[in-house]
Each structure stands twice: as C-alpha cells, then as structure tokens.
Design a protein around this motif. Structure first.
Motif, PDB file in Angstrom:
ATOM      1  N   ILE A   1     -12.850  -0.291  -4.392  1.00 18.54           N
ATOM      2  CA  ILE A   1     -11.959   0.451  -5.277  1.00 18.54           C
ATOM      3  C   ILE A   1     -11.343   1.597  -4.483  1.00 18.54           C
ATOM      4  O   ILE A   1     -12.067   2.400  -3.873  1.00 18.54           O
ATOM      5  CB  ILE A   1     -12.711   0.996  -6.506  1.00 18.54           C
ATOM      6  N   THR A   2     -10.021   1.677  -4.482  1.00 20.91           N
ATOM      7  CA  THR A   2      -9.321   2.663  -3.655  1.00 20.91           C
ATOM      8  C   THR A   2      -8.294   3.418  -4.496  1.00 20.91           C
ATOM      9  O   THR A   2      -8.068   3.122  -5.669  1.00 20.91           O
ATOM     10  CB  THR A   2      -8.613   1.984  -2.476  1.00 20.91           C
ATOM     11  N   LYS A   3      -7.647   4.379  -3.859  1.00 25.40           N
ATOM     12  CA  LYS A   3      -6.557   5.115  -4.498  1.00 25.40           C
ATOM     13  C   LYS A   3      -5.309   4.981  -3.641  1.00 25.40           C
ATOM     14  O   LYS A   3      -5.387   4.755  -2.426  1.00 25.40           O
ATOM     15  CB  LYS A   3      -6.929   6.582  -4.682  1.00 25.40           C
ATOM     16  N   GLN A   4      -4.170   5.111  -4.276  1.00 21.10           N
ATOM     17  CA  GLN A   4      -2.905   4.983  -3.560  1.00 21.10           C
ATOM     18  C   GLN A   4      -2.750   6.124  -2.567  1.00 21.10           C
ATOM     19  O   GLN A   4      -2.924   7.294  -2.906  1.00 21.10           O
ATOM     20  CB  GLN A   4      -1.736   4.989  -4.539  1.00 21.10           C
TER      21      GLN A   4
ATOM     22  N   TYR B   1     -11.329  -4.316   4.089  1.00 18.93           N
ATOM     23  CA  TYR B   1     -11.707  -4.506   2.697  1.00 18.93           C
ATOM     24  C   TYR B   1     -10.570  -5.105   1.867  1.00 18.93           C
ATOM     25  O   TYR B   1      -9.389  -4.914   2.190  1.00 18.93           O
ATOM     26  CB  TYR B   1     -12.114  -3.174   2.068  1.00 18.93           C
ATOM     27  N   ILE B   2     -10.929  -5.818   0.810  1.00 24.06           N
ATOM     28  CA  ILE B   2      -9.969  -6.185  -0.220  1.00 24.06           C
ATOM     29  C   ILE B   2      -9.850  -4.968  -1.121  1.00 24.06           C
ATOM     30  O   ILE B   2     -10.807  -4.603  -1.808  1.00 24.06           O
ATOM     31  CB  ILE B   2     -10.435  -7.398  -1.035  1.00 24.06           C
ATOM     32  N   THR B   3      -8.718  -4.313  -1.092  1.00 27.75           N
ATOM     33  CA  THR B   3      -8.575  -3.076  -1.837  1.00 27.75           C
ATOM     34  C   THR B   3      -8.130  -3.356  -3.271  1.00 27.75           C
ATOM     35  O   THR B   3      -7.268  -4.196  -3.519  1.00 27.75           O
ATOM     36  CB  THR B   3      -7.567  -2.132  -1.170  1.00 27.75           C
ATOM     37  N   VAL B   4      -8.738  -2.655  -4.204  1.00 28.74           N
ATOM     38  CA  VAL B   4      -8.412  -2.768  -5.629  1.00 28.74           C
ATOM     39  C   VAL B   4      -8.041  -1.367  -6.093  1.00 28.74           C
ATOM     40  O   VAL B   4      -8.908  -0.501  -6.229  1.00 28.74           O
ATOM     41  CB  VAL B   4      -9.595  -3.317  -6.442  1.00 28.74           C
ATOM     42  N   THR B   5      -6.744  -1.146  -6.303  1.00 31.65           N
ATOM     43  CA  THR B   5      -6.237   0.181  -6.612  1.00 31.65           C
ATOM     44  C   THR B   5      -5.718   0.236  -8.038  1.00 31.65           C
ATOM     45  O   THR B   5      -4.716  -0.408  -8.357  1.00 31.65           O
ATOM     46  CB  THR B   5      -5.106   0.579  -5.641  1.00 31.65           C
TER      47      THR B   5
ATOM     48  N   ASP C   1     -11.061   6.303   1.263  1.00 38.01           N
ATOM     49  CA  ASP C   1     -10.831   5.512   0.049  1.00 38.01           C
ATOM     50  C   ASP C   1      -9.368   5.374  -0.343  1.00 38.01           C
ATOM     51  O   ASP C   1      -9.053   5.072  -1.489  1.00 38.01           O
ATOM     52  CB  ASP C   1     -11.630   6.078  -1.136  1.00 38.01           C
ATOM     53  N   THR C   2      -8.436   5.603   0.586  1.00 40.23           N
ATOM     54  CA  THR C   2      -7.041   5.279   0.301  1.00 40.23           C
ATOM     55  C   THR C   2      -6.826   3.792   0.546  1.00 40.23           C
ATOM     56  O   THR C   2      -7.570   3.144   1.301  1.00 40.23           O
ATOM     57  CB  THR C   2      -6.074   6.093   1.166  1.00 40.23           C
TER      58      THR C   2
ATOM     59  N   CYS D   1       0.836  -1.197   0.000  1.00 34.76           N
ATOM     60  CA  CYS D   1       0.000   0.000   0.000  1.00 34.76           C
ATOM     61  C   CYS D   1       0.873   1.249   0.000  1.00 34.76           C
ATOM     62  O   CYS D   1       2.039   1.221   0.382  1.00 34.76           O
ATOM     63  CB  CYS D   1      -0.884   0.033   1.249  1.00 34.76           C
ATOM     64  N   GLY D   2       0.260   2.365  -0.389  1.00 36.26           N
ATOM     65  CA  GLY D   2       0.921   3.649  -0.261  1.00 36.26           C
ATOM     66  C   GLY D   2       2.254   3.710  -0.976  1.00 36.26           C
ATOM     67  O   GLY D   2       2.419   3.252  -2.102  1.00 36.26           O
TER      68      GLY D   2
END
Length: 317
Positions: free
Chosen positions: A200-203, A278-282, A268-269, A115-116
């Motif tokens: 759905i997320t953002k970095q 959550y399972i994040t999808v970026t 939403d990061t 992440c990040g």
C-alpha cells in the motif's frame, strides 16, 4: 436453502473492463481472458476503439459516440469512439448493457506506469476515477514497461499477479465491507514475475521526463497501436511527412531530459516502491489537495484586495 446452495444461486459479480490503449490492446485482452477463465464473473467490456493514451479525464460532450460490438470470447464487448472516461461512464450507465450495472470497474492493464504526477495525464486512471465519481468501486492497473526489456508476455504476467487482488476486492464488495472513499491505482513492476508482493503506497511527485516543444514537419504516427503509450517510442519513424499550409506551424512535444529513478526519498510513495519491486496499490480520491501552508498566505492576500483596487502598486501578496 443451505449456504452452498445460496452461493450457487447468487448471480455472478459483474465486472466492466475499460482502458486507454484501445480495445485491441493486449493488456486488456489478457485481462478479459483471465476474468473469463476464472468462471466466476460476468465480464463486460466498454473501451475506446483506438488508442486514447494520455487524454486524462477528457469527455465527449456534444458529439454522439459510436459503439460497435467486438467479438471477445466469453465477454460482451463494445469498441467506443470516445475517451476512457466516456467508456466508463457509458459502461456503468445501464444503457449499453441492457440495464446491467457493474459491481467493479477495471481499467487496464496499461503499458507504462502511472505513478506520481502521471496520474493526472493518465486515461487509464481516469477510467477508474469516472466510475468512482458515480459510486462504483474501481481499480486502475498499469505495468511498468521498459523499452528493449519488456515484452507483451509481461502484460500477461501482470494480469496474473493482479488477479488475487481483484478476487479479494470483489469478495469485499459482495460482503459489503469494501470502503467507498477511494479507488485504487495499481502499478506492477517491470520484473512482474519476481515481484516482492503487494504494498500500500501513496501518490508521489514522480515525472518520467521534462518535456518541451520543437517545430516539425511530421504529423502524428501513420499507424497507431498500444505501443504509442510508451514514452520511449520514437514515433517519427512511422510518421507522415507533410507540408503545412502557408503561415501554419507544426509543433510536437519532445523529451529534453529524462529523469532518473532516483525518486524522492520519502518512504511508501508509489514510484519508489515500484522501483523497489513491489506491486503498488495506491488509494486515490477525486479531490485535489493543495499545500496547507498556502492557506494562511492566500487569506492574507484576499484580505488586502481592497488596498489594490485604487490602482497598481509595487506591493506583492
């Protein structure tokens, strides 16, 4: 020919699996097992022959790569003496697999979240990014491993919860509806079996720890494994004690501060959503974005360059 007969006659989608933990890592093996068990894909594997965690998008340029066949049931597999980016590049080239080019590249499942800012260091993400650079859809997948809490079985569960996404993406690719402007970075929460669904997320700007350096008398771990990908592993216990040559110094990275999971408050990061279960999808691209506020400042700096050519001054941009 009716639709069902046409579907049966169509060639199976080709999936290429790579990673950075190495071809023997359980995350990769569980992923390949699930793909083979689905009985709907042709599975190829091109992965590093040893742990290459944290090498980012490093590539091998001058040296030839050694590719050795590896016996993985149901798949055609090679262990490669290169980086994850090397493996993805070779795997999609058509040179290793007799002209076959994959429809989708899967990189992982990695031990430890990506992440990040960790996306920059990640070999797992680089494997997917390399495919994306050459127009092949790709997904990087990681599991948020926590030392003392997670087990190898959690990697298997992580694969299982990622399979619906993989199947859907393959269908979209087959239908010609999958967008080409990004690749996906997926992170599975620590309690994978009880995740809250896909998001759905953002970095974001997450970093696990602040790192510095200290002088040491130890070399790298004598035995490398997928576990070295975990930032919490104390590798000095299994390291080789050495005496440096005269005037040589040995330094190693050390964690000086572990950051908490009180991540940035922005919604939403990737890391915040992952911690929330959550399972994040970026979606990620290959271009580095800078702060737009810096553009006018730098334009002003450049416009004054002629002023500074006469010699140093106390002025700043």
């Amino acid at each position: 020919m009716d639709d069902s007969a046409a579907a049966a006659a169509a060639p199976a989608p080709v999936l290429l699996v790579t990673n950075d933990d190495g071809i023997d890592a359980p995350g990769l093996r569980f992923l390949v097992d699930q793909l083979v068990a689905a009985r709907r894909y042709r599975v190829l594997v091109c992965a590093p022959d040893s742990d290459k965690s944290g090498v980012s998008h490093c590539i091998t340029w001058w040296n030839a790569l050694c590719c050795k066949r590896v016996d993985i049931s149901g798949a055609t597999a090679f262990g490669v003496s290169g980086t994850p980016a090397d493996c993805a590049s070779l795997g999609i080239s058509g040179k290793l697999f007799d002209g076959v080019v994959p429809d989708l590249v899967l990189s992982g499942i990695n031990i430890g979240n990506n992440c990040g800012y960790h996306v920059i260091y990640s070999g797992t993400v680089a494997g997917a990014r390399e495919a994306f650079l050459y127009g092949i859809p790709a997904i990087a997948m990681s599991y948020d491993w926590v030392a003392g809490q997670s087990s190898v079985n959690d990697l298997k569960v992580s694969v299982e919860v990622c399979m619906p996404l993989i199947n859907t993406i393959v269908t979209e690719i087959k239908n010609g509806t999958y967008p080409q402007g990004s690749f996906l970075n997926v992170d599975v929460p620590t309690d994978a079996a009880h995740h809250k669904g896909y998001k759905i997320t953002k970095q974001g700007k997450y970093m696990a720890a602040r790192v510095s350096w200290e002088q040491t008398v130890y070399k790298k771990p004598a035995v490398e494994s997928y576990q070295t990908a975990n930032i919490d592993v104390d590798d000095e216990k299994d390291s080789e004690l050495v005496t440096p040559a005269e005037n040589d110094l040995l330094f190693k990275r050390v964690i000086v501060e572990k950051f908490s999971d009180e991540v940035e408050g922005e919604e939403d990061t990737d890391r915040k959503s992952l911690v929330d279960g959550y399972i994040t999808v970026t979606p990620l691209g290959a271009l580095s974005r800078m702060d737009p506020d810096a553009i006018p400042y730098l334009k002003a700096c450049v416009s004054r360059l002629d002023t500074y050519q006469a010699g140093p001054t106390d002025r700043t941009c």
